[in-house]
Design an enzyme around this catalytic site. Structure first.
Site, PDB file in Angstrom:
ATOM      1  N   PRO A  89       0.814  -1.228   0.000  1.00 48.48           N
ATOM      2  CA  PRO A  89       0.000   0.000   0.000  1.00 48.48           C
ATOM      3  C   PRO A  89       0.846   1.276   0.000  1.00 48.48           C
ATOM      4  O   PRO A  89       0.346   2.345  -0.353  1.00 48.48           O
ATOM      5  CB  PRO A  89      -0.820  -0.118   1.295  1.00 48.48           C
ATOM      6  CG  PRO A  89      -0.859  -1.580   1.591  1.00 48.48           C
ATOM      7  CD  PRO A  89       0.461  -2.125   1.109  1.00 48.48           C
ATOM      8  N   GLU A 116       3.335  -9.230   7.967  1.00 44.13           N
ATOM      9  CA  GLU A 116       3.490  -7.780   8.101  1.00 44.13           C
ATOM     10  C   GLU A 116       4.437  -7.240   7.037  1.00 44.13           C
ATOM     11  O   GLU A 116       4.776  -6.067   7.039  1.00 44.13           O
ATOM     12  CB  GLU A 116       4.005  -7.412   9.494  1.00 44.13           C
ATOM     13  CG  GLU A 116       3.287  -8.081  10.649  1.00 44.13           C
ATOM     14  CD  GLU A 116       1.771  -7.994  10.540  1.00 44.13           C
ATOM     15  OE1 GLU A 116       1.263  -6.869  10.399  1.00 44.13           O
ATOM     16  OE2 GLU A 116       1.112  -9.041  10.587  1.00 44.13           O
ATOM     17  N   ARG A 154      -1.486  -6.850 -21.469  1.00 50.32           N
ATOM     18  CA  ARG A 154      -2.324  -6.289 -22.535  1.00 50.32           C
ATOM     19  C   ARG A 154      -1.544  -5.378 -23.463  1.00 50.32           C
ATOM     20  O   ARG A 154      -1.949  -5.132 -24.585  1.00 50.32           O
ATOM     21  CB  ARG A 154      -3.495  -5.507 -21.942  1.00 50.32           C
ATOM     22  CG  ARG A 154      -4.441  -6.370 -21.118  1.00 50.32           C
ATOM     23  CD  ARG A 154      -5.575  -5.567 -20.514  1.00 50.32           C
ATOM     24  NE  ARG A 154      -6.514  -5.098 -21.505  1.00 50.32           N
ATOM     25  CZ  ARG A 154      -6.568  -3.873 -21.988  1.00 50.32           C
ATOM     26  NH1 ARG A 154      -5.751  -2.950 -21.548  1.00 50.32           N
ATOM     27  NH2 ARG A 154      -7.447  -3.551 -22.903  1.00 50.32           N
ATOM     28  N   ASP A 169      -9.639   0.979 -25.863  1.00 50.00           N
ATOM     29  CA  ASP A 169     -10.265   0.811 -24.559  1.00 50.00           C
ATOM     30  C   ASP A 169     -10.228   2.090 -23.731  1.00 50.00           C
ATOM     31  O   ASP A 169      -9.620   3.074 -24.100  1.00 50.00           O
ATOM     32  CB  ASP A 169      -9.665  -0.380 -23.800  1.00 50.00           C
ATOM     33  CG  ASP A 169      -8.246  -0.106 -23.352  1.00 50.00           C
ATOM     34  OD1 ASP A 169      -7.854   1.083 -23.280  1.00 50.00           O
ATOM     35  OD2 ASP A 169      -7.542  -1.068 -23.063  1.00 50.00           O
TER      36      ASP A 169
END
Ligand code: 4GX
Length: 249
Positions: A89, A116, A154, A169
């Site tokens: 994160p 952790e 992709r 897209d």
């Protein structure tokens, strides 16, 4: 061929998602390869330990640096130009643009953390870039690695059929997509917009662009700040905005 090396305690998590559909076909066509490695193979001792308690105390376990260092040294010896990526994160937000840039690399090594996370020295010494796939906490780096491999793949030439090209897209011009319809012409009382049945390709293209702008305006106005807009787009947006003001009165 693009090489994705994945270092994880749970290689089994990767097998089916990467073997189905588009990525499965791309592997078979040797446009990309995913090599899965179990971190435990580089651990030592009878129990092949990969984690330990944190210095300073506290809950949870921390992944030990030595097995990771040995594993990365071996993977890098085989693929010296591969970048080492860590999913956390705390990382740089992963995006369409980052996926496109990473697809230019020869190879990528995904280091997937559990618990952790890693001893901080792993980051300092062994990791090139850190990415986050969103502001929520997962149980490990495996799902983020799969998300990134999918989005990066992709952009590898030949992976997508031309019917679902990368250019067509969402996000390639920074806007959301226009709505799509297929048969039947009326479903549960809801008709397909008349213009799509008109056969007038110019009119259809203009309607689709208008829908893209309208949706982006309504659902993701933040995207309009960086979207690639021409004068026609700006005119349509002004009309949409004055219409919205009109209906507010
Ligand atoms: N976008 N997580 C990784 C364990 C961990 C912690 C620190 C390395 C360092 C996540 C996300 C995410 C949870 C993956 C913690 N590994 N990763 N994991 N959101 O939530 O990328």
């Amino acid at each position: 061929m693009m090489t994705f090396d994945v270092l994880t305690l749970f290689p089994g998590m990767f097998s089916s998602p990467l073997q189905e559909s588009i990525l499965g076909r791309a592997s078979q066509q040797q446009l990309l390869q995913v090599r899965l490695h179990n971190l435990r193979d580089w651990a030592e001792g009878k129990h092949q330990t990969t984690d330990d308690t944190p210095y300073g105390g506290g809950d949870g376990m921390v992944m030990k640096p030595e097995p990771i260092a040995r594993a990365i040294a071996e993977l890098k010896a085989r693929a010296p130009r591969s970048k080492v990526l860590l999913m956390t994160p705390q990382g740089i937000p992963f995006s369409h643009q980052k996926a496109c840039n990473l697809a230019q690399e020869e190879g990528l090594i995904f280091l997937c953390g559990r618990y952790e996370g890693f001893d901080e020295r792993v980051r300092q010494a062994l990791v090139d870039e850190e990415y986050s796939i969103g502001d929520y906490v997962l149980t490990g780096g495996e799902l983020p690695a799969m998300v990134m491999i999918d989005a990066i793949s992709r952009f590898i030439p030949g992976v997508l059929g031309c019917s679902d090209s990368v250019e067509a897209d969402s996000f390639s011009d920074g806007l959301l997509e226009y709505p799509q319809y297929t048969r039947p012409a009326v479903f549960e009382g809801m008709a397909v917009p008349e213009v799509l049945l008109s056969g007038d390709h110019g009119k259809i293209a203009r309607w689709r662009r208008e829908q893209q702008l309208l949706r982006t305006c309504q659902k993701r106005p933040d995207l309009l700040e960086t979207a690639e807009l021409d004068n026609e787009d700006k005119k349509i947006l002004e009309q949409l905005q004055s219409k919205a003001l009109e209906s507010d009165k």
